[in-house]
Each structure stands twice: as structure tokens, then as C-alpha cells.
Design a protein around this motif. Structure first.
Motif, PDB file in Angstrom:
ATOM      1  N   ALA A 194       0.887  -1.335  -0.138  1.00  0.00           N
ATOM      2  CA  ALA A 194       0.068  -0.007   0.080  1.00  0.00           C
ATOM      3  C   ALA A 194       0.719   1.117   0.203  1.00  0.00           C
ATOM      4  O   ALA A 194       0.352   2.397  -0.586  1.00  0.00           O
ATOM      5  N   SER A 195       2.050   1.041   0.967  1.00  0.00           N
ATOM      6  CA  SER A 195       2.787   2.325   0.956  1.00  0.00           C
ATOM      7  C   SER A 195       3.403   2.705  -0.579  1.00  0.00           C
ATOM      8  O   SER A 195       3.768   3.776  -0.831  1.00  0.00           O
ATOM      9  N   ASN A 196       3.955   1.757  -1.364  1.00  0.00           N
ATOM     10  CA  ASN A 196       4.438   1.771  -2.603  1.00  0.00           C
ATOM     11  C   ASN A 196       3.628   2.488  -3.590  1.00  0.00           C
ATOM     12  O   ASN A 196       3.953   3.024  -4.542  1.00  0.00           O
ATOM     13  N   ASP A 197       2.227   2.250  -3.431  1.00  0.00           N
ATOM     14  CA  ASP A 197       1.088   2.946  -4.110  1.00  0.00           C
ATOM     15  C   ASP A 197       0.685   4.390  -3.616  1.00  0.00           C
ATOM     16  O   ASP A 197      -0.215   5.064  -3.935  1.00  0.00           O
ATOM     17  N   GLY A 198       1.669   4.554  -2.539  1.00  0.00           N
ATOM     18  CA  GLY A 198       1.170   6.077  -1.830  1.00  0.00           C
ATOM     19  C   GLY A 198       0.020   6.100  -0.991  1.00  0.00           C
ATOM     20  O   GLY A 198      -0.426   7.172  -0.883  1.00  0.00           O
ATOM     21  N   LYS A 199      -0.412   4.966  -0.714  1.00  0.00           N
ATOM     22  CA  LYS A 199      -1.690   4.802   0.308  1.00  0.00           C
ATOM     23  C   LYS A 199      -1.088   4.521   1.474  1.00  0.00           C
ATOM     24  O   LYS A 199      -0.175   3.684   1.948  1.00  0.00           O
ATOM     25  N   VAL A 200      -2.023   4.548   2.544  1.00  0.00           N
ATOM     26  CA  VAL A 200      -1.982   3.944   3.945  1.00  0.00           C
ATOM     27  C   VAL A 200      -2.885   2.869   4.193  1.00  0.00           C
ATOM     28  O   VAL A 200      -4.019   2.926   3.966  1.00  0.00           O
ATOM     29  N   PHE A 201      -2.274   1.660   4.356  1.00  0.00           N
ATOM     30  CA  PHE A 201      -3.119   0.369   4.300  1.00  0.00           C
ATOM     31  C   PHE A 201      -4.400   0.382   5.102  1.00  0.00           C
ATOM     32  O   PHE A 201      -5.574  -0.080   5.008  1.00  0.00           O
ATOM     33  N   SER A 202      -4.372   0.987   6.623  1.00  0.00           N
ATOM     34  CA  SER A 202      -5.245   1.145   7.693  1.00  0.00           C
ATOM     35  C   SER A 202      -6.468   2.144   7.007  1.00  0.00           C
ATOM     36  O   SER A 202      -7.542   1.747   7.496  1.00  0.00           O
ATOM     37  N   MET A 204      -7.461   2.418   3.632  1.00  0.00           N
ATOM     38  CA  MET A 204      -8.094   1.895   2.699  1.00  0.00           C
ATOM     39  C   MET A 204      -9.350   1.243   3.116  1.00  0.00           C
ATOM     40  O   MET A 204      -9.602   0.817   3.686  1.00  0.00           O
ATOM     41  N   SER A 205     -10.525   1.289   1.879  1.00  0.00           N
ATOM     42  CA  SER A 205     -11.507   0.588   1.946  1.00  0.00           C
ATOM     43  C   SER A 205     -11.169  -1.019   2.233  1.00  0.00           C
ATOM     44  O   SER A 205     -10.358  -1.564   2.065  1.00  0.00           O
ATOM     45  N   VAL A 206     -12.558  -1.672   3.057  1.00  0.00           N
ATOM     46  CA  VAL A 206     -12.283  -3.171   3.045  1.00  0.00           C
ATOM     47  C   VAL A 206     -11.954  -4.035   1.925  1.00  0.00           C
ATOM     48  O   VAL A 206     -11.210  -4.827   1.944  1.00  0.00           O
ATOM     49  N   ALA A 207     -12.561  -3.443   0.868  1.00  0.00           N
ATOM     50  CA  ALA A 207     -12.434  -4.265  -0.379  1.00  0.00           C
ATOM     51  C   ALA A 207     -11.075  -4.193  -0.890  1.00  0.00           C
ATOM     52  O   ALA A 207     -10.291  -5.006  -1.301  1.00  0.00           O
ATOM     53  N   GLU A 208     -10.496  -2.905  -0.563  1.00  0.00           N
ATOM     54  CA  GLU A 208      -9.075  -2.731  -1.142  1.00  0.00           C
ATOM     55  C   GLU A 208      -8.210  -3.559  -0.363  1.00  0.00           C
ATOM     56  O   GLU A 208      -7.158  -4.017  -0.900  1.00  0.00           O
ATOM     57  N   GLN A 209      -8.514  -3.663   0.873  1.00  0.00           N
ATOM     58  CA  GLN A 209      -7.457  -4.218   1.972  1.00  0.00           C
ATOM     59  C   GLN A 209      -7.544  -5.790   1.720  1.00  0.00           C
ATOM     60  O   GLN A 209      -6.611  -6.436   1.511  1.00  0.00           O
ATOM     61  N   GLU A 210      -8.734  -6.309   1.290  1.00  0.00           N
ATOM     62  CA  GLU A 210      -8.875  -7.799   1.159  1.00  0.00           C
ATOM     63  C   GLU A 210      -8.500  -8.061  -0.145  1.00  0.00           C
ATOM     64  O   GLU A 210      -7.625  -9.355  -0.224  1.00  0.00           O
ATOM     65  N   ALA A 211      -8.343  -7.156  -1.243  1.00  0.00           N
ATOM     66  CA  ALA A 211      -7.703  -7.478  -2.573  1.00  0.00           C
ATOM     67  C   ALA A 211      -6.006  -7.533  -2.351  1.00  0.00           C
ATOM     68  O   ALA A 211      -5.368  -8.351  -2.775  1.00  0.00           O
ATOM     69  N   ILE A 212      -5.447  -6.796  -1.583  1.00  0.00           N
ATOM     70  CA  ILE A 212      -4.068  -6.648  -1.378  1.00  0.00           C
ATOM     71  C   ILE A 212      -3.856  -8.108  -0.835  1.00  0.00           C
ATOM     72  O   ILE A 212      -2.856  -8.664  -0.914  1.00  0.00           O
ATOM     73  N   VAL A 213      -4.465  -8.422   0.652  1.00  0.00           N
ATOM     74  CA  VAL A 213      -4.437  -9.615   1.258  1.00  0.00           C
ATOM     75  C   VAL A 213      -4.506 -10.706   0.369  1.00  0.00           C
ATOM     76  O   VAL A 213      -3.605 -11.631   0.378  1.00  0.00           O
ATOM     77  N   LYS A 214      -5.249 -10.751  -0.308  1.00  0.00           N
ATOM     78  CA  LYS A 214      -5.557 -11.950  -1.115  1.00  0.00           C
ATOM     79  C   LYS A 214      -4.571 -12.235  -2.179  1.00  0.00           C
ATOM     80  O   LYS A 214      -4.249 -13.445  -2.344  1.00  0.00           O
ATOM     81  N   SER A 215      -3.775 -11.040  -2.737  1.00  0.00           N
ATOM     82  CA  SER A 215      -2.680 -11.138  -3.586  1.00  0.00           C
ATOM     83  C   SER A 215      -1.515 -11.771  -3.183  1.00  0.00           C
ATOM     84  O   SER A 215      -0.492 -12.331  -3.591  1.00  0.00           O
ATOM     85  N   LEU A 216      -1.611 -11.804  -1.740  1.00  0.00           N
ATOM     86  CA  LEU A 216      -0.167 -11.970  -0.779  1.00  0.00           C
ATOM     87  C   LEU A 216      -0.428 -13.213  -0.370  1.00  0.00           C
ATOM     88  O   LEU A 216       0.617 -13.962   0.373  1.00  0.00           O
ATOM     89  N   GLU A 217      -1.591 -14.007  -0.197  1.00  0.00           N
ATOM     90  CA  GLU A 217      -1.630 -14.906   0.636  1.00  0.00           C
ATOM     91  C   GLU A 217      -0.889 -16.261   0.690  1.00  0.00           C
ATOM     92  O   GLU A 217      -0.733 -16.984   1.503  1.00  0.00           O
ATOM     93  N   ASN A 218      -0.562 -16.492  -0.641  1.00  0.00           N
ATOM     94  CA  ASN A 218       0.308 -17.538  -0.837  1.00  0.00           C
ATOM     95  C   ASN A 218       1.954 -17.286  -0.791  1.00  0.00           C
ATOM     96  O   ASN A 218       2.468 -18.263  -1.036  1.00  0.00           O
ATOM     97  N   LYS A 219       2.274 -16.181  -0.676  1.00  0.00           N
ATOM     98  CA  LYS A 219       3.535 -15.791  -0.555  1.00  0.00           C
ATOM     99  C   LYS A 219       4.260 -16.473   0.817  1.00  0.00           C
ATOM    100  O   LYS A 219       3.977 -16.765   1.801  1.00  0.00           O
ATOM    101  N   LYS A 220       5.883 -16.611   0.417  1.00  0.00           N
ATOM    102  CA  LYS A 220       6.643 -16.959   1.530  1.00  0.00           C
ATOM    103  C   LYS A 220       7.599 -15.868   1.592  1.00  0.00           C
ATOM    104  O   LYS A 220       8.000 -15.226   0.779  1.00  0.00           O
ATOM    105  N   TYR A 221       8.457 -15.841   2.707  1.00  0.00           N
ATOM    106  CA  TYR A 221       9.125 -14.717   3.198  1.00  0.00           C
ATOM    107  C   TYR A 221      10.532 -15.459   3.670  1.00  0.00           C
ATOM    108  O   TYR A 221      10.558 -16.231   4.432  1.00  0.00           O
ATOM    109  N   ASP A 222      11.688 -15.118   3.102  1.00  0.00           N
ATOM    110  CA  ASP A 222      12.942 -15.877   3.296  1.00  0.00           C
ATOM    111  C   ASP A 222      14.086 -14.786   4.035  1.00  0.00           C
ATOM    112  O   ASP A 222      13.922 -13.601   3.741  1.00  0.00           O
ATOM    113  N   ILE A 223      14.893 -15.368   4.559  1.00  0.00           N
ATOM    114  CA  ILE A 223      16.098 -14.725   5.010  1.00  0.00           C
ATOM    115  C   ILE A 223      17.069 -15.636   5.182  1.00  0.00           C
ATOM    116  O   ILE A 223      16.973 -16.567   5.760  1.00  0.00           O
ATOM    117  N   LYS A 224      18.571 -15.419   4.945  1.00  0.00           N
ATOM    118  CA  LYS A 224      19.525 -16.064   5.084  1.00  0.00           C
ATOM    119  C   LYS A 224      20.428 -15.368   6.459  1.00  0.00           C
ATOM    120  O   LYS A 224      20.823 -14.127   6.019  1.00  0.00           O
TER     121      LYS A 224
END
Length: 512
Positions: free
Chosen positions: A134-142, A144-164
């Protein structure tokens, strides 16, 4: 329910039934008395358990077993005492030191830019990523509308996060919380790093577990999944570890830690000092602490030994059984108390667990008796059953002459720290506590005298059996008592009927 009344015959049915039931109640009274003795014995075990635990934990470990309890030296500091703390060990050699602290040792640390305040360690990585998107799009996630929040969350729900970290790759799902992530990294033995999250700045901090210049920390991203570092806005600083730099009596010294021992003094560096204002550390002999420690041990040892010997040798009065409720009704309160004291006496006479722990304690003393005698500790006469006698003058001489010998004897030498007399005795008492727990259901980790007993112990199962037998016997007695009343009632009715028939017969014969 059986009606219980005295009949027209004038017989005292209640008294008759009571007398008839008295003999039948004898086995029940005996069973209750056996149960009472077992409960008293279990309570006696708990009292012993309390004393043993207190001696083992509060005395041998927490008081006399502490490293400073036998330390015959004391470190004194003057100057900037806020910058340096000093504590003398038993190896203190008495050399005075002037210490200047130029630099503190530090850890190699990777520090991220951070996402600012307002983030909790319980927050998930997915939400962190959603806020970043949301910040990269110049917005504040909290905001945003519920629909916009759900859309972002849905696009990320299968992602994994790594660090070495130091060559170890960690992979997490979006549902992983920040607190779980940092604890996973910190607990991995091969990563050799500690992760922390600062809720004030929103920074992820990863540092080497080894301080000083030898500590290394290498944090990398992977090409497979989203980088955890990017969630915290990338690396801000990569700081190498540095050694502490001090001067002692004009000599340059480097240490990879802020805590180390020099000349038998445990030094803890807290801050830096001006070069012209060193901290002065001197050593002072302090025999009082060692003397008090050993005197206290001797007193506590003798007290415990006396209790155990008293219990195992206590007179047992076999003719004094626990009083029944009926017996108590016929006695005065003072007589009941005296009788009960007799009945409770000797419950642990010749008890195998108590005799074993006494034997173990005395054997430990006997094995060390030669060295103990050198520091002024001997045993009393044979009839004193192992009591320790302390010669304070001889002990003071031993403290002044060779304090390390006392430490090696009681705490164990540096090469074998668990071989000291206190540790060996603590282990033996621990064995006794386990045996008491298995037999009586006592808590071997507590001195509490009011806690509940474990039911699955030898005594617990025996008491459960007693309760079952008593319950069955009470039901049988109630049945028998009701049967007697029914029989007397039937007899009364028969006697009334007979009396009526007799009166009618006499009346018909003109004799009434």
C-alpha cells in the motif's frame, strides 16, 4: 426407611439394636483406625519432605552453594564505579589495579531502516507486506476500504518470506508473526545469531551471539521468495563487532567481552572512563563470610540429622490406637490430646527412607573426614549419631592459610565443579525426595505443608482402597441395622396380636 419406635412391650429397641450393632462395628472401627494411621504417616512424610527440600534447595543450593558463599576475598572499587563493576573470586591474588576503559566490546549487528512505531511483535508478516504494498502505491493500508484491503491480502496470501543468516536459510509463511520469526532465528544453533524487533522504531535487529571482533553476522536475501529484510525497508547499517579496549596499570588489554576475569577479579565493563581518571580496584580479605557459611551449614546439618534420628528412633506405643468417635465422647479433651500424641508416636520408627538418607549424609561426611578435620570440622561422640562439631579457631586458620582448599572440598575444584560435598549431599537428598514422592505422593519440588498429595502413589492407592472398603462396610452395617429394626417391629406386632387374642379368650370365658 425403617420406622424406629419403641414397642408397646416396653422394650428399649434403640438400646437393643445399638448393643447388637456394637460388635458388628468393631471391624469398621479397626479399618478406620488403620486408615487414620496411614494418613498420619503420610503427613509425617510430608513434614520430612519439607525439611529435606528446604535443606537441599534453600540451604545447600541457594545459600551455601553460591559461588560467593565461600569467597574469602572482597573487591573494592574507587573512582568511576558506574563504569566498572568488580567482584573478587576465590582465585584473587591481591594485586591492585588501575583500570581505564577506552571502548566497550560490541556485537556485530545488522540493523534495518525500520517501519516506524505502532507495530506490534504479534503482527503477521503478511500484514507487514500488505502495508508495504500500500505504501508503494502512496496509500496507507489502514485507511483503505475493506475491499481494497482484502484485494491486497488475497494477492499476498500464498507468498513466502525468506532470510539467510550466517548461511542458514529461514522461510516463513504470511501467517507467521514477527515474534515467532525472531524466536525461530534466535533459537537455531547454526545461525549463531540473535534477532530482535524494536516496537518503538519498527526495526529488525540481528546480531552475532559472539561479542567482540570475532563475532560475525552475515544477512542475505534469497531469490526464491520475498525478502524479510525488504519488509523492514532494507538494511540501514551493518556494524562489525569490536573488542573492548582497556588499560590495566598502564598496559593495553583487549577483550572480546565486557565481562572477564583478571587477577582473580571478575570485571564487568559498563561504560568508558576518562584517560586521566582510572578506576582503582583493590582486594581485601574477608573471612567472616566463609566462617558464617560453614557455621550455618554445620548448624543446619545437625538440625536435620537430629530430626531424622529422632523420627527413626521414636518410641512406638502399639496399645494406643487412634480413638474412635465413640471413645472420644467418654474422654476429656486433655486426655484425648495425650492419647493421640502416643498414637502418633513412632510412625516413622526404623523407616527405610529416613535411615537411608541418614546413612548417606553420614557416609559423605566420613569420606571427607580427613579434609574436614583440617578445617576444624569433626564428628561428636558415637552416641551423638553423627553430629558435627566445629572448631572456629582452626577454621579461621584454614581460611587464612588456604581458602581454595575449602572451596575445592565443599564446592568442588574448577576441573570438577559438581564433585563438592554440598553437591554430593544435595544429590543424595534429592534421591530421598523422589522416594518420598513415590511412596507418599509428596511434592519433591516444594516445602509446602498444605498442598495436595499425588493420588497415584503407594499410599494414595492404599488410602483409596481403604475408602472403598469402608464404604462397602458402612452400607452393610446400615443394611444389618435396618434388618434388626424390622425384626423388632415384627416381634412387637406379634406380641400385640397375641395380647389381643389373650384378652378376647379371657373375655369369652367370663374371666376378663
Amino acid at each position: 426407611m425403617v420406622t424406629r419406635i419403641n414397642g408397646f412391650s416396653g422394650m428399649d429397641v434403640d438400646s437393643l439394636v445399638k448393643n447388637m450393632m456394637a460388635a458388628k462395628r468393631v471391624p469398621l472401627d479397626k479399618l478406620n483406625q488403620e486408615k487414620q494411621l496411614l494418613e498420619w504417616k503420610r503427613d509425617s512424610y510430608r513434614q520430612i519432605n519439607s525439611k529435606l527440600y528446604e535443606f537441599k534447595s534453600s540451604k545447600l543450593t541457594d545459600k551455601y552453594g553460591r559461588s560467593d558463599a565461600l569467597n574469602a576475598y572482597k573487591a573494592l572499587t574507587t573512582g568511576n564505579t558506574d563504569a566498572l563493576k568488580a567482584e573478587a573470586t576465590a582465585e584473587a591474588n591481591g594485586i591492585d589495579m588501575e583500570i581505564t576503559v577506552k571502548k566497550l566490546a560490541s556485537y556485530a549487528t545488522v540493523e534495518t531502516t525500520g517501519v516506524g512505531s505502532g507495530k506490534s511483535s504479534s503482527q503477521s508478516l503478511l500484514l507487514m507486506d500488505a502495508e508495504r504494498v500500500a505504501s508503494n502505491d502512496g496509500k496507507v493500508f489502514s485507511e483503505m476500504s475493506v475491499a481494497e484491503q482484502e484485494a491486497i491480502v488475497k494477492s499476498l496470501e500464498n507468498k513466502k518470506y525468506d532470510i539467510k543468516v550466517n548461511g542458514v536459510t529461514f522461510s516463513f509463511t504470511g501467517q507467521t508473526s514477527i515474534s515467532t520469526m525472531v524466536s525461530t532465528i534466535s533459537s537455531h544453533p547454526d545461525a549463531k545469531a540473535t534477532a530482535n524487533f524494536d516496537e518503538v522504531t519498527g526495526q529488525l535487529l540481528i546480531r552475532s551471539k559472539t561479542s567482540g571482533a570475532a563475532g560475525k553476522i552475515e544477512v542475505n536475501t534469497t531469490t526464491d521468495n520475498e525478502s524479510i529484510i525488504s519488509l523492514f525497508k532494507g538494511v540501514k547499517r551493518d556494524l562489525p563487532g569490536e573488542d573492548a579496549e582497556i588499560t590495566i596499570n598502564g598496559n593495553e588489554v583487549k577483550k572480546n567481552s565486557n565481562n572477564f576475569v583478571i587477577n582473580g577479579i571478575n570485571l564487568t565493563l559498563v561504560g568508558t572512563t576518562p584517560s586521566d581518571k582510572p578506576v582503582k580496584v583493590t582486594t581485601q580479605r574477608e573471612s567472616t563470610k566463609v566462617l558464617d557459611t560453614i557455621k550455618g551449614f554445620v548448624e543446619d546439618y545437625n538440625s536435620l540429622l537430629s530430626l531424622l534420628n529422632t523420627k527413626t528412633n521414636e518410641n512406638k506405643y502399639r496399645t494406643f490406637s487412634p480413638l474412635t468417635d465413640e471413645q472420644k465422647k467418654e474422654m476429656k479433651e486433655a486426655d484425648i490430646t495425650t492419647w493421640t500424641e502416643k498414637a502418633q508416636s513412632g510412625l516413622l520408627k526404623n523407616d527405610d527412607i529416613l535411615r537411608s538418607v541418614v546413612s548417606s549424609m553420614r557416609s559423605i561426611i566420613t569420606e571427607k573426614l580427613g579434609t574436614l578435620d583440617d578445617i576444624g570440622i569433626t564428628t561428636g561422640k558415637y552416641y551423638e549419631n553423627g553430629k558435627l562439631i566445629l572448631n572456629e579457631s582452626k577454621l579461621k586458620e584454614a581460611i587464612a592459610d588456604n581458602p581454595q582448599k575449602i572451596i575445592d572440598l565443599l564446592h568442588g575444584p574448577t576441573s570438577a565443579p559438581l564433585s563438592g560435598m554440598f553437591d554430593i549431599m544435595s544429590d543424595k537428598i534429592g534421591t530421598a525426595l523422589e522416594q518420598l514422592s513415590e511412596r507418599a505422593g509428596t511434592n519433591r519440588f516444594s516445602s509446602d505443608l498444605s498442598g495436595t498429595y499425588k493420588e497415584e502413589s503407594v499410599m494414595g492407592r492404599s488410602l483409596k482402597n481403604y475408602n472403598n472398603r469402608i464404604d462397602v462396610m458402612q452400607k452393610n452395617l446400615t443394611t444389618a441395622e435396618n434388618r434388626y429394626y424390622k425384626q423388632f417391629e415384627a416381634m412387637e406386632k406379634a406380641m400385640v396380636k397375641l395380647q389381643s387374642q389373650s384378652s378376647n379368650l379371657l373375655s369369652s370365658l367370663g374371666l376378663g
